[in-house]
Design a protein around this motif. Structure first.
Motif, mmCIF file in Angstrom:
data_model
loop_
_atom_site.group_PDB
_atom_site.id
_atom_site.type_symbol
_atom_site.label_atom_id
_atom_site.label_comp_id
_atom_site.label_asym_id
_atom_site.label_seq_id
_atom_site.Cartn_x
_atom_site.Cartn_y
_atom_site.Cartn_z
ATOM 1 N N LEU A 282 -0.495 -3.407 -2.409
ATOM 2 C CA LEU A 282 -1.135 -4.422 -3.249
ATOM 3 C C LEU A 282 -1.691 -5.557 -2.401
ATOM 4 O O LEU A 282 -2.760 -6.102 -2.697
ATOM 5 C CB LEU A 282 -0.128 -4.951 -4.269
ATOM 6 C CG LEU A 282 0.394 -3.906 -5.265
ATOM 7 C CD1 LEU A 282 1.546 -4.480 -6.083
ATOM 8 C CD2 LEU A 282 -0.723 -3.426 -6.199
ATOM 9 N N ALA A 283 -0.989 -5.913 -1.340
ATOM 10 C CA ALA A 283 -1.409 -7.046 -0.509
ATOM 11 C C ALA A 283 -2.714 -6.769 0.232
ATOM 12 O O ALA A 283 -3.510 -7.681 0.459
ATOM 13 C CB ALA A 283 -0.301 -7.397 0.486
ATOM 14 N N VAL A 284 -2.961 -5.498 0.612
ATOM 15 C CA VAL A 284 -4.193 -5.196 1.349
ATOM 16 C C VAL A 284 -5.388 -4.998 0.425
ATOM 17 O O VAL A 284 -6.523 -4.887 0.894
ATOM 18 C CB VAL A 284 -4.044 -3.961 2.258
ATOM 19 C CG1 VAL A 284 -2.957 -4.173 3.288
ATOM 20 C CG2 VAL A 284 -3.802 -2.694 1.451
ATOM 21 N N GLY A 285 -5.142 -4.921 -0.890
ATOM 22 C CA GLY A 285 -6.263 -4.818 -1.814
ATOM 23 C C GLY A 285 -6.289 -3.582 -2.685
ATOM 24 O O GLY A 285 -7.286 -3.340 -3.383
ATOM 25 N N ILE A 286 -5.226 -2.791 -2.687
ATOM 26 C CA ILE A 286 -5.167 -1.674 -3.635
ATOM 27 C C ILE A 286 -5.079 -2.252 -5.041
ATOM 28 O O ILE A 286 -4.228 -3.080 -5.342
ATOM 29 C CB ILE A 286 -3.947 -0.771 -3.352
ATOM 30 C CG1 ILE A 286 -4.110 -0.063 -1.996
ATOM 31 C CG2 ILE A 286 -3.738 0.237 -4.471
ATOM 32 C CD1 ILE A 286 -5.287 0.896 -1.919
ATOM 33 N N ASP A 287 -5.973 -1.803 -5.906
ATOM 34 C CA ASP A 287 -6.068 -2.306 -7.272
ATOM 35 C C ASP A 287 -5.401 -1.300 -8.215
ATOM 36 O O ASP A 287 -5.884 -0.173 -8.359
ATOM 37 C CB ASP A 287 -7.537 -2.486 -7.646
ATOM 38 C CG ASP A 287 -7.736 -3.097 -9.024
ATOM 39 O OD1 ASP A 287 -6.777 -3.143 -9.823
ATOM 40 O OD2 ASP A 287 -8.872 -3.529 -9.319
ATOM 41 N N PRO A 288 -4.302 -1.675 -8.871
ATOM 42 C CA PRO A 288 -3.602 -0.719 -9.742
ATOM 43 C C PRO A 288 -4.419 -0.297 -10.954
ATOM 44 O O PRO A 288 -4.057 0.668 -11.638
ATOM 45 C CB PRO A 288 -2.336 -1.483 -10.157
ATOM 46 C CG PRO A 288 -2.670 -2.920 -9.974
ATOM 47 C CD PRO A 288 -3.620 -2.979 -8.818
ATOM 48 N N GLN A 289 -5.516 -1.003 -11.245
ATOM 49 C CA GLN A 289 -6.407 -0.556 -12.299
ATOM 50 C C GLN A 289 -7.315 0.584 -11.825
ATOM 51 O O GLN A 289 -7.943 1.273 -12.627
ATOM 52 C CB GLN A 289 -7.280 -1.728 -12.776
ATOM 53 C CG GLN A 289 -6.498 -2.937 -13.267
ATOM 54 C CD GLN A 289 -5.613 -2.618 -14.457
ATOM 55 O OE1 GLN A 289 -5.994 -1.830 -15.322
ATOM 56 N NE2 GLN A 289 -4.431 -3.211 -14.505
ATOM 57 N N LYS A 290 -7.399 0.768 -10.509
ATOM 58 C CA LYS A 290 -8.281 1.794 -9.948
ATOM 59 C C LYS A 290 -7.505 2.891 -9.212
ATOM 60 O O LYS A 290 -8.016 4.002 -9.036
ATOM 61 C CB LYS A 290 -9.283 1.145 -8.989
ATOM 62 C CG LYS A 290 -10.190 0.117 -9.663
ATOM 63 C CD LYS A 290 -11.056 -0.612 -8.646
ATOM 64 C CE LYS A 290 -11.922 -1.660 -9.317
ATOM 65 N NZ LYS A 290 -12.706 -2.445 -8.339
ATOM 66 N N SER A 291 -6.324 2.576 -8.731
ATOM 67 C CA SER A 291 -5.505 3.525 -7.983
ATOM 68 C C SER A 291 -4.107 3.563 -8.590
ATOM 69 O O SER A 291 -3.506 2.506 -8.799
ATOM 70 C CB SER A 291 -5.402 3.112 -6.509
ATOM 71 O OG SER A 291 -6.658 3.119 -5.878
ATOM 72 N N ALA A 292 -3.615 4.743 -8.872
ATOM 73 C CA ALA A 292 -2.266 4.891 -9.435
ATOM 74 C C ALA A 292 -1.251 4.977 -8.297
ATOM 75 O O ALA A 292 -1.320 5.873 -7.464
ATOM 76 C CB ALA A 292 -2.188 6.133 -10.307
ATOM 77 N N ILE A 293 -0.325 4.025 -8.269
ATOM 78 C CA ILE A 293 0.755 4.038 -7.279
ATOM 79 C C ILE A 293 1.973 4.662 -7.944
ATOM 80 O O ILE A 293 2.437 4.177 -8.979
ATOM 81 C CB ILE A 293 1.073 2.617 -6.786
ATOM 82 C CG1 ILE A 293 -0.195 1.927 -6.264
ATOM 83 C CG2 ILE A 293 2.136 2.666 -5.700
ATOM 84 C CD1 ILE A 293 0.014 0.475 -5.884
ATOM 85 N N CYS A 294 2.504 5.743 -7.369
ATOM 86 C CA CYS A 294 3.569 6.483 -8.041
ATOM 87 C C CYS A 294 4.713 6.800 -7.076
ATOM 88 O O CYS A 294 4.531 6.850 -5.859
ATOM 89 C CB CYS A 294 3.022 7.772 -8.655
ATOM 90 S SG CYS A 294 1.945 8.740 -7.571
ATOM 91 N N VAL A 295 5.900 7.019 -7.654
ATOM 92 C CA VAL A 295 7.113 7.266 -6.876
ATOM 93 C C VAL A 295 7.390 8.758 -6.849
ATOM 94 O O VAL A 295 7.606 9.389 -7.893
ATOM 95 C CB VAL A 295 8.311 6.498 -7.477
ATOM 96 C CG1 VAL A 295 9.561 6.736 -6.641
ATOM 97 C CG2 VAL A 295 8.003 5.001 -7.565
ATOM 98 N N GLN A 296 7.425 9.327 -5.665
ATOM 99 C CA GLN A 296 7.533 10.777 -5.499
ATOM 100 C C GLN A 296 8.769 11.372 -6.178
ATOM 101 O O GLN A 296 8.682 12.387 -6.870
ATOM 102 C CB GLN A 296 7.543 11.108 -4.007
ATOM 103 C CG GLN A 296 7.541 12.591 -3.698
ATOM 104 C CD GLN A 296 7.649 12.832 -2.213
ATOM 105 O OE1 GLN A 296 8.445 12.200 -1.530
ATOM 106 N NE2 GLN A 296 6.843 13.742 -1.701
ATOM 107 N N SER A 297 9.931 10.762 -5.997
ATOM 108 C CA SER A 297 11.170 11.343 -6.511
ATOM 109 C C SER A 297 11.249 11.313 -8.032
ATOM 110 O O SER A 297 12.117 11.964 -8.617
ATOM 111 C CB SER A 297 12.384 10.618 -5.919
ATOM 112 O OG SER A 297 12.401 9.257 -6.326
ATOM 113 N N LEU A 298 10.351 10.573 -8.670
ATOM 114 C CA LEU A 298 10.315 10.528 -10.133
ATOM 115 C C LEU A 298 9.301 11.505 -10.715
ATOM 116 O O LEU A 298 8.989 11.444 -11.903
ATOM 117 C CB LEU A 298 10.013 9.100 -10.601
ATOM 118 C CG LEU A 298 11.081 8.061 -10.261
ATOM 119 C CD1 LEU A 298 10.642 6.666 -10.704
ATOM 120 C CD2 LEU A 298 12.411 8.419 -10.924
ATOM 121 N N LEU A 299 8.814 12.413 -9.861
ATOM 122 C CA LEU A 299 7.852 13.433 -10.301
ATOM 123 C C LEU A 299 8.485 14.808 -10.074
ATOM 124 O O LEU A 299 8.272 15.453 -9.043
ATOM 125 C CB LEU A 299 6.546 13.307 -9.516
ATOM 126 C CG LEU A 299 5.836 11.949 -9.619
ATOM 127 C CD1 LEU A 299 4.639 11.900 -8.681
ATOM 128 C CD2 LEU A 299 5.406 11.664 -11.053
#
Length: 343
Positions: free
Chosen positions: A79-96
């Motif tokens: 998030l700090a470098v500019g990843i926008d959660p409205q455009k990129s989905a950040i997901c947790v591997q172990s919860l998939l």
């Protein structure tokens, strides 16, 4: 807003799958190698960023708390470098869970000998000193990565050049699955390798690495940046400012090549260094100014986000829900294609 609904058929943008093992905060090597590209690509691609906590356990099972803690740390860096959660989905591997089931299925389509021949795996085994005492989960890392990539039906995977063998192994598995099914179930992907090569560690070693302690974290304090630049290797034969110096193999110039946007000024600096009359500290001060200006807004944004962990967790929850829907759809397609029993 991110949702858990399957992909809209109208959205046919290329799909990108990328991510990082959650073993510690990210550093400048990650920024050059992938993060900068991810920020740009999210404008024109559908992008999933995987917080690879399950894969982090392959060589950190003795310290699961470290892996769990760094899920949030890596998310903060994104998030700090500019990843926008409205455009990129950040997901947790172990919860998939679909990723684990796909890994298990894919293990039947690859041999141990092939895994041991993978150049990336061989190098990582050497660096970690495993010799023959290799955790099975670590050896099977390429298969788990293939499951990650194919679960999202990604066609582009931003990686460093050293990871290209992993992409080829993923495509080998895809071809075997498709051949077994008799039709295309999964797409092949291609590696998206940045123009900038691998950033060396500040100690002059070939690779900047959290585990080797030769990295500059994106969250580094000003004094940490200063200390790291001061200890950087230059040309060991450049003993006096008046001596001609070598630019090639000089860590400071490798960083300037990566981060100095004044290309004309940098070429003049290189020419001056080569002919002599330019001290190492002058070159290091230029680099330090550039890195301080680059990392200051990232560090400040990160500190602000860290004050509200609930907000960051809500982003991870929404991204994981979207990813779960996508990966479970792919799993159902693979199971059907392989003719597995189902009610």
């Amino acid at each position: 807003m991110l949702t858990g609904h399957p992909q809209n058929p109208a959205d046919r943008r290329p799909i990108i799958l990328t991510g990082d093992r959650t073993t510690g905060p990210l550093h400048l090597g990650h920024y050059v190698g992938s993060l900068k590209n991810r920020v740009a690509l999210q404008e024109s691609r559908e992008q999933f960023l995987l917080l690879a906590d399950a894969q982090a356990l392959t060589d950190n099972a003795h310290d699961p708390e470290k892996v769990r803690r760094n899920v949030l740390e890596v998310a903060l860096d994104y998030l700090a470098v500019g990843i926008d959660p409205q455009k990129s989905a950040i997901c947790v591997q172990s919860l998939l869970p679909a990723l684990s089931e796909l890994t298990l299925l894919y293990l039947n389509f690859v041999t141990v000998a092939r895994l041991e021949r993978n150049p990336t795996v061989k190098e990582e085994i050497r660096l970690r000193g495993f010799e023959r005492d290799i955790p099975a989960g670590f050896l099977c890392y390429p298969v788990a990565q293939a499951a990650d990539i194919t679960a999202f039906k990604a066609t582009l995977v931003p990686v460093g050049e050293d990871q290209a063998p992993m992409i080829e192994q993923s495509n080998e598995i895809v071809r075997r699955i498709n051949r077994q099914a008799g039709h295309e179930v999964l797409p092949e992907c291609r590696a998206l390798i940045p123009n900038m090569g691998r950033l060396p560690g500040v100690d002059g070693k070939a690779k900047m690495s959290k585990s080797q302690g030769n990295a500059i974290a994106l969250s580094a304090a000003p004094e940490e940046i200063s200390a790291a630049v001061r200890q950087m290797y230059t040309d060991p034969d450049h003993l006096r400012a008046s001596d001609p110096g070598m630019v090639e193999g000089n860590v400071v110039f490798a960083y300037l090549d990566a981060f100095d946007e004044d290309r004309s000024g940098l070429e003049d600096l290189k020419a001056h260094y080569r002919r002599g009359g330019l001290g190492d500290m002058v070159v290091k001060r230029r680099l330090e100014d550039i890195l301080q200006n680059l990392l200051r807004p990232i560090r400040e944004r990160r500190a602000q986000l860290a004050k509200d962990p609930g907000y960051v967790l809500s982003i991870l929850k929404a991204g994981t829900e979207k990813a779960r829907a996508r990966t479970e759809t792919t799993l159902a397609e693979v199971r059907a294609a392989l003719g597995l029993f189902q009610f």
